[in-house]
Scaffold this active site. Structure first.
Site, mmCIF file in Angstrom:
data_model
loop_
_atom_site.group_PDB
_atom_site.id
_atom_site.type_symbol
_atom_site.label_atom_id
_atom_site.label_comp_id
_atom_site.label_asym_id
_atom_site.label_seq_id
_atom_site.Cartn_x
_atom_site.Cartn_y
_atom_site.Cartn_z
ATOM 1 N N THR A 70 0.826 -1.204 0.000
ATOM 2 C CA THR A 70 0.000 0.000 0.000
ATOM 3 C C THR A 70 0.861 1.256 0.000
ATOM 4 O O THR A 70 0.625 2.190 -0.776
ATOM 5 C CB THR A 70 -0.952 0.003 1.205
ATOM 6 O OG1 THR A 70 -1.915 -1.050 1.044
ATOM 7 C CG2 THR A 70 -1.686 1.332 1.330
ATOM 8 N N ASN A 149 -5.196 -9.586 -7.966
ATOM 9 C CA ASN A 149 -5.223 -10.254 -6.670
ATOM 10 C C ASN A 149 -6.468 -11.105 -6.444
ATOM 11 O O ASN A 149 -6.486 -11.950 -5.555
ATOM 12 C CB ASN A 149 -5.105 -9.219 -5.544
ATOM 13 C CG ASN A 149 -6.137 -8.111 -5.673
ATOM 14 O OD1 ASN A 149 -6.204 -7.430 -6.690
ATOM 15 N ND2 ASN A 149 -6.931 -7.928 -4.648
ATOM 16 N N GLN A 178 1.301 -9.393 -6.007
ATOM 17 C CA GLN A 178 0.819 -10.771 -6.146
ATOM 18 C C GLN A 178 1.678 -11.623 -7.074
ATOM 19 O O GLN A 178 1.463 -12.818 -7.176
ATOM 20 C CB GLN A 178 -0.619 -10.769 -6.663
ATOM 21 C CG GLN A 178 -1.659 -10.377 -5.622
ATOM 22 C CD GLN A 178 -1.797 -11.400 -4.511
ATOM 23 O OE1 GLN A 178 -1.416 -12.555 -4.652
ATOM 24 N NE2 GLN A 178 -2.343 -10.969 -3.391
ATOM 25 N N SER A 198 5.566 -6.553 -1.492
ATOM 26 C CA SER A 198 5.177 -6.606 -0.083
ATOM 27 C C SER A 198 5.630 -7.914 0.539
ATOM 28 O O SER A 198 5.308 -8.995 0.036
ATOM 29 C CB SER A 198 3.654 -6.468 0.035
ATOM 30 O OG SER A 198 3.240 -6.488 1.383
ATOM 31 N N GLY A 199 6.362 -7.830 1.649
ATOM 32 C CA GLY A 199 6.976 -9.003 2.264
ATOM 33 C C GLY A 199 6.010 -10.080 2.703
ATOM 34 O O GLY A 199 6.298 -11.275 2.568
ATOM 35 N N HIS A 200 4.851 -9.696 3.230
ATOM 36 C CA HIS A 200 3.968 -10.720 3.790
ATOM 37 C C HIS A 200 3.262 -11.552 2.735
ATOM 38 O O HIS A 200 2.585 -12.531 3.047
ATOM 39 C CB HIS A 200 2.964 -10.093 4.765
ATOM 40 C CG HIS A 200 1.806 -9.398 4.122
ATOM 41 N ND1 HIS A 200 0.549 -9.956 4.072
ATOM 42 C CD2 HIS A 200 1.710 -8.194 3.534
ATOM 43 C CE1 HIS A 200 -0.279 -9.119 3.468
ATOM 44 N NE2 HIS A 200 0.401 -8.039 3.128
ATOM 45 N N THR A 236 12.576 6.212 10.925
ATOM 46 C CA THR A 236 13.607 5.257 11.333
ATOM 47 C C THR A 236 13.388 3.918 10.645
ATOM 48 O O THR A 236 12.296 3.349 10.687
ATOM 49 C CB THR A 236 13.589 5.061 12.861
ATOM 50 O OG1 THR A 236 13.786 6.329 13.494
ATOM 51 C CG2 THR A 236 14.682 4.094 13.300
ATOM 52 N N CYS A 323 -8.620 -6.839 1.505
ATOM 53 C CA CYS A 323 -8.929 -5.435 1.753
ATOM 54 C C CYS A 323 -10.399 -5.124 1.546
ATOM 55 O O CYS A 323 -10.907 -4.133 2.058
ATOM 56 C CB CYS A 323 -8.093 -4.537 0.833
ATOM 57 S SG CYS A 323 -6.330 -4.680 1.117
#
Length: 380
Positions: A70, A149, A178, A198-200, A236, A323
């Site tokens: 996102t 997706n 995706q 996106s990592g997840h 950070t 989502c």
């Protein structure tokens, strides 16, 4: 439990979790600090950036860590629009994009930008000819997802890149959330300027991601602050998350070497079995579709009812994208593909990972048959 909702999120690899815990507990210094602990954290961040860049075959300086798809999509779209608004205020996307793209475009419309939403055919694919007809002198950005997706349709990314070689001033953004690990995406060959991951979605952790920004491409930052990530993404850095994501990406691409064929076989078996169930209509196209997604409807049975029935049997699947699933409205993607509202309200999405087995798939298929029969009896 059998988990077949991997397009919503994947289970993190144990090695990924271990690396996150190790970095978080032993190398927790701020990478911007001047002391040795800060230096250790900075080196780990650089190593993670190097690893991701090598896996994607791009330069380390072209990788910017984000909090996920996102943020990456918003940064690419809004950052491009805000910086280049004096060149033009026209953007092009498709009518079936992820909400993080669609909503970003809608927000820009409120700021005076004009958006062209390309239609899709019955397979969920845009036409490159339609895209070219939509290009204007004021066009500054084209944003098209790599893999849908909901139904798994692969968009013609290479063909779009080839077309845009004639339009060097137009930026090309690809939402590859995706597709990474399932579909090859040679960023340097496809004339892609911006690409979100996106990592997840590939067994990393939620809250981790990256945006590829081709060397020479400039964006307006969305966050003001300490100028981290070369002034593009202040805040950070999540060092442990970046390290964990790099490991997840490496492991996923390694598993893909043998896992993709097994995944295709599993989906093929599911597809064949579903066609034998009365009232089933499959929405995922046979050609130009990713190997991990299969979307179908069972006529007359609402998707949320069917999902809860499968969950009682220890099986997890989904309706539309995660989502949008709680909105209880028909899939906009399916409606754009010409699917009737009644069938769209019955849509189910099965999505696989390399960890799923043929044995699990057989169990799921049997449960689908049983649930469909049971629910039809109740509804009579």
């Amino acid at each position: 439990m059998i988990y077949f909702d991997n397009s919503a999120t994947t289970k993190p690899f144990k090695e990924v979790l271990d690396s996150f815990v190790t970095v978080s507990s032993e190398y927790y210094g701020n990478p911007s600090s001047l002391h040795s602990m800060g230096g250790q954290a900075e080196r780990l961040l650089s190593q993670a950036r190097d690893q991701v860049s090598k896996l994607l075959t791009v330069k380390p300086s072209e990788i910017y860590f984000t909090s996920g798809g996102t943020e990456g999509n918003n940064l690419a779209i809004k950052g491009s629009a805000l910086l280049h608004k004096n060149k033009g205020r026209h953007l092009i996307t498709s009518s079936v994009e992820h909400p993080s793209v669609k909503s970003a475009m809608e927000q820009l419309e409120q700021e005076g930008f004009e958006i062209t939403y390309l239609p899709v055919n019955e397979f969920g694919r845009i036409s490159v000819a339609d895209l070219e007809k939509s290009i204007r002198n004021e066009t500054i950005l084209i944003s098209i997802m790599m893999v849908n997706n909901e139904v798994g349709t692969i968009q013609p990314i290479k063909e779009i890149g080839d077309l845009l070689k004639k339009y060097p001033t137009i930026l090309f953004h690809v939402d590859a959330v995706q597709g990474i690990g399932k579909i090859p995406l040679p960023l340097n060959k496809y004339r892609i300027d911006l690409c979100s991951i996106s990592g997840h979605k590939f067994h990393g952790l939620k809250g981790t991601g990256a945006l590829f920004i081709r060397e020479g491409v400039r964006l307006a930052p969305l966050f003001s602050g300490g100028n981290q990530e070369r002034k593009i993404r202040s805040g950070t850095e999540n060092v442990a998350g970046a390290v964990a994501m790099a490991k997840a990406l490496r492991m996923t691409l390694t598993k893909a070497e043998t896992g993709l064929e097994r995944m295709r076989n599993i989906r093929s078996m599911l597809r064949k079995g579903l066609t034998e169930i009365d009232g089933v209509q499959i929405h995922t196209p046979i050609e130009n579709s990713a190997p991990h997604i299969l979307n179908f409807s069972i006529k007359g049975i609402k998707s949320e009812v069917f999902i809860h029935s499968l969950e009682q049997k220890g099986i997890v699947v989904s309706t539309t994208s995660a989502c949008s699933s709680k909105k209880k409205s028909p899939s906009k993607t399916l409606l754009e593909m010409g699917v009737s509202e009644t069938l769209a309200e019955s849509a189910i999405r099965v999505s696989l990972s390399f960890e799923n087995s043929m044995e699990e798939a057989n169990t799921v298929l049997a449960a689908i048959r049983e649930s469909a029969t049971q629910l039809r009896k109740v509804m009579k």
